[in-house]
Motif scaffolding. Sequence first.
Motif, PDB file in Angstrom:
ATOM      1  N   LEU B  43      -2.584  13.392 -13.575  1.00  0.00           N
ATOM      2  CA  LEU B  43      -2.302  12.212 -12.754  1.00  0.00           C
ATOM      3  C   LEU B  43      -0.945  11.644 -13.136  1.00  0.00           C
ATOM      4  CD1 LEU B  43      -5.758  10.452 -12.782  1.00  0.00           C
ATOM      5  CD2 LEU B  43      -4.391  10.756 -10.724  1.00  0.00           C
ATOM      6  N   ILE B  44      -0.057  11.566 -12.159  1.00  0.00           N
ATOM      7  CA  ILE B  44       1.292  11.057 -12.376  1.00  0.00           C
ATOM      8  C   ILE B  44       1.440   9.723 -11.644  1.00  0.00           C
ATOM      9  CG2 ILE B  44       3.767  11.500 -12.106  1.00  0.00           C
ATOM     10  CD1 ILE B  44       2.332  13.482 -13.922  1.00  0.00           C
ATOM     11  N   ASN B  45       1.919   8.720 -12.362  1.00  0.00           N
ATOM     12  CA  ASN B  45       2.133   7.417 -11.742  1.00  0.00           C
ATOM     13  C   ASN B  45       3.407   7.453 -10.904  1.00  0.00           C
ATOM     14  OD1 ASN B  45       2.849   4.581 -11.352  1.00  0.00           O
ATOM     15  ND2 ASN B  45       1.200   4.173 -12.806  1.00  0.00           N
ATOM     16  N   LEU B  46       3.258   7.173  -9.603  1.00  0.00           N
ATOM     17  CA  LEU B  46       4.402   7.190  -8.697  1.00  0.00           C
ATOM     18  C   LEU B  46       5.033   5.807  -8.568  1.00  0.00           C
ATOM     19  CD1 LEU B  46       2.902   9.367  -5.823  1.00  0.00           C
ATOM     20  CD2 LEU B  46       4.402  10.121  -7.689  1.00  0.00           C
ATOM     21  N   PHE B  47       4.190   4.800  -8.353  1.00  0.00           N
ATOM     22  CA  PHE B  47       4.678   3.448  -8.117  1.00  0.00           C
ATOM     23  C   PHE B  47       3.714   2.410  -8.687  1.00  0.00           C
ATOM     24  CE2 PHE B  47       8.249   4.278  -5.435  1.00  0.00           C
ATOM     25  CZ  PHE B  47       7.909   5.371  -4.649  1.00  0.00           C
ATOM     26  N   TYR B  48       4.319   1.356  -9.222  1.00  0.00           N
ATOM     27  CA  TYR B  48       3.614   0.104  -9.533  1.00  0.00           C
ATOM     28  C   TYR B  48       4.118  -0.876  -8.493  1.00  0.00           C
ATOM     29  CZ  TYR B  48       2.464  -4.221 -12.014  1.00  0.00           C
ATOM     30  OH  TYR B  48       1.979  -5.466 -12.352  1.00  0.00           O
ATOM     31  N   ILE B  49       3.271  -1.236  -7.513  1.00  0.00           N
ATOM     32  CA  ILE B  49       3.789  -1.963  -6.358  1.00  0.00           C
ATOM     33  C   ILE B  49       2.769  -2.967  -5.825  1.00  0.00           C
ATOM     34  CG2 ILE B  49       3.212  -0.017  -4.818  1.00  0.00           C
ATOM     35  CD1 ILE B  49       5.804  -0.909  -3.206  1.00  0.00           C
ATOM     36  N   PRO B  50       2.570  -4.101  -6.518  1.00  0.00           N
ATOM     37  CA  PRO B  50       1.626  -5.110  -6.020  1.00  0.00           C
ATOM     38  C   PRO B  50       2.082  -5.788  -4.726  1.00  0.00           C
ATOM     39  CG  PRO B  50       2.786  -5.903  -7.950  1.00  0.00           C
ATOM     40  CD  PRO B  50       3.147  -4.453  -7.802  1.00  0.00           C
ATOM     41  N   GLY B  52       5.756  -5.790  -1.733  1.00  0.00           N
ATOM     42  CA  GLY B  52       7.116  -5.389  -1.439  1.00  0.00           C
ATOM     43  C   GLY B  52       7.283  -3.898  -1.229  1.00  0.00           C
ATOM     44  N   THR B  53       8.522  -3.434  -1.330  1.00  0.00           N
ATOM     45  CA  THR B  53       8.887  -2.049  -1.079  1.00  0.00           C
ATOM     46  C   THR B  53       9.681  -1.494  -2.242  1.00  0.00           C
ATOM     47  OG1 THR B  53       8.925  -2.383   1.322  1.00  0.00           O
ATOM     48  CG2 THR B  53      10.187  -0.525   0.464  1.00  0.00           C
ATOM     49  N   THR B  62       5.268   0.767   0.321  1.00  0.00           N
ATOM     50  CA  THR B  62       5.284  -0.627   0.766  1.00  0.00           C
ATOM     51  C   THR B  62       3.887  -1.187   0.634  1.00  0.00           C
ATOM     52  OG1 THR B  62       7.078  -0.297   2.351  1.00  0.00           O
ATOM     53  CG2 THR B  62       5.619  -2.155   2.743  1.00  0.00           C
ATOM     54  N   THR B  63       3.774  -2.373   0.045  1.00  0.00           N
ATOM     55  CA  THR B  63       2.499  -3.066  -0.030  1.00  0.00           C
ATOM     56  C   THR B  63       2.617  -4.417   0.666  1.00  0.00           C
ATOM     57  OG1 THR B  63       1.847  -2.009  -2.094  1.00  0.00           O
ATOM     58  CG2 THR B  63       0.765  -4.078  -1.555  1.00  0.00           C
ATOM     59  N   VAL B  64       1.685  -4.673   1.598  1.00  0.00           N
ATOM     60  CA  VAL B  64       1.595  -5.970   2.259  1.00  0.00           C
ATOM     61  C   VAL B  64       0.285  -6.592   1.796  1.00  0.00           C
ATOM     62  CG1 VAL B  64       1.657  -7.221   4.428  1.00  0.00           C
ATOM     63  CG2 VAL B  64       2.865  -5.035   4.217  1.00  0.00           C
ATOM     64  N   ALA B  65       0.352  -7.313   0.687  1.00  0.00           N
ATOM     65  CA  ALA B  65      -0.862  -7.803   0.036  1.00  0.00           C
ATOM     66  C   ALA B  65      -1.645  -8.766   0.924  1.00  0.00           C
ATOM     67  CB  ALA B  65      -0.499  -8.468  -1.295  1.00  0.00           C
ATOM     68  N   THR B  66      -0.930  -9.571   1.706  1.00  0.00           N
ATOM     69  CA  THR B  66      -1.608 -10.557   2.557  1.00  0.00           C
ATOM     70  C   THR B  66      -2.436  -9.879   3.647  1.00  0.00           C
ATOM     71  OG1 THR B  66       0.403 -10.717   3.882  1.00  0.00           O
ATOM     72  CG2 THR B  66       0.064 -12.394   2.163  1.00  0.00           C
ATOM     73  N   GLU B  67      -2.039  -8.654   4.028  1.00  0.00           N
ATOM     74  CA  GLU B  67      -2.793  -7.917   5.052  1.00  0.00           C
ATOM     75  C   GLU B  67      -3.629  -6.802   4.431  1.00  0.00           C
ATOM     76  OE1 GLU B  67      -0.552  -6.855   8.520  1.00  0.00           O
ATOM     77  OE2 GLU B  67       0.627  -8.703   8.449  1.00  0.00           O
TER      78      GLU B  67
END
Lengths: 112, 110
Positions: B43-50, B52-53, B62-67
Amino acid sequence: GAGVSQSPRYKVAKRGQDVALRCDPISGHVSLFWYQQALGQGPEFLTYFQNEAQLDKSGLPSDRFFAERPEGSVSTLKIQRTQQEDSAVYLCASSIKGGKLFFGSGTQLSVL
Amino acid sequence: GIQVEQSPPDLILQEGANSTLRCNFSDSVNNLQWFHQNPWGQLINLFYIPSGTKQNGRLSATTVATERYSLLYISSSQTTDSGVYFCAVQWSGTASKLTFGTGTRLQVTL
């Protein structure tokens, strides 16, 4: 170390035997996780340590499973009286608190 | 607990094609990460992205947390991109464990 190290890479156990799986996290990582991955499935959470404290063990499937991290570094996952349903890949991961999670290569356990 | 669904479950691409993988989650999160599990199981970590882009080479997320969704874009796919892609979320109601999604199995062919 450079990455998360797990040993052994493969373990074959007879039903009823006890096994111990070792995890050596990245140096300085306070958070350590154990996950179980069955064939074709995503990893399932087992337990979480912050330093030497086991803060969450809600994912351990039975009281045959026990994990420790006595000095806040190396961790051992022990399974007592193994059963066939325990066959899976056991993954260890570490991170700085709340940060990116880095996984080891896993231990593939086969219980015959 | 939180539910994490990924789509599509399986995807076959020709080398050079682009793709978008989606991750939907059922509750508020304060941490989201994307992983690639290669055919050897690593398992390779690609992104830490709570939120934004972010971009890393041919990959972006891209993460849209509100949606309550996140997208992983793979451009100019290569055979080495084959494997299973997982998103994993930390539900706001838990200390720090990540809950993994159902995964997208990607096969890139020549």
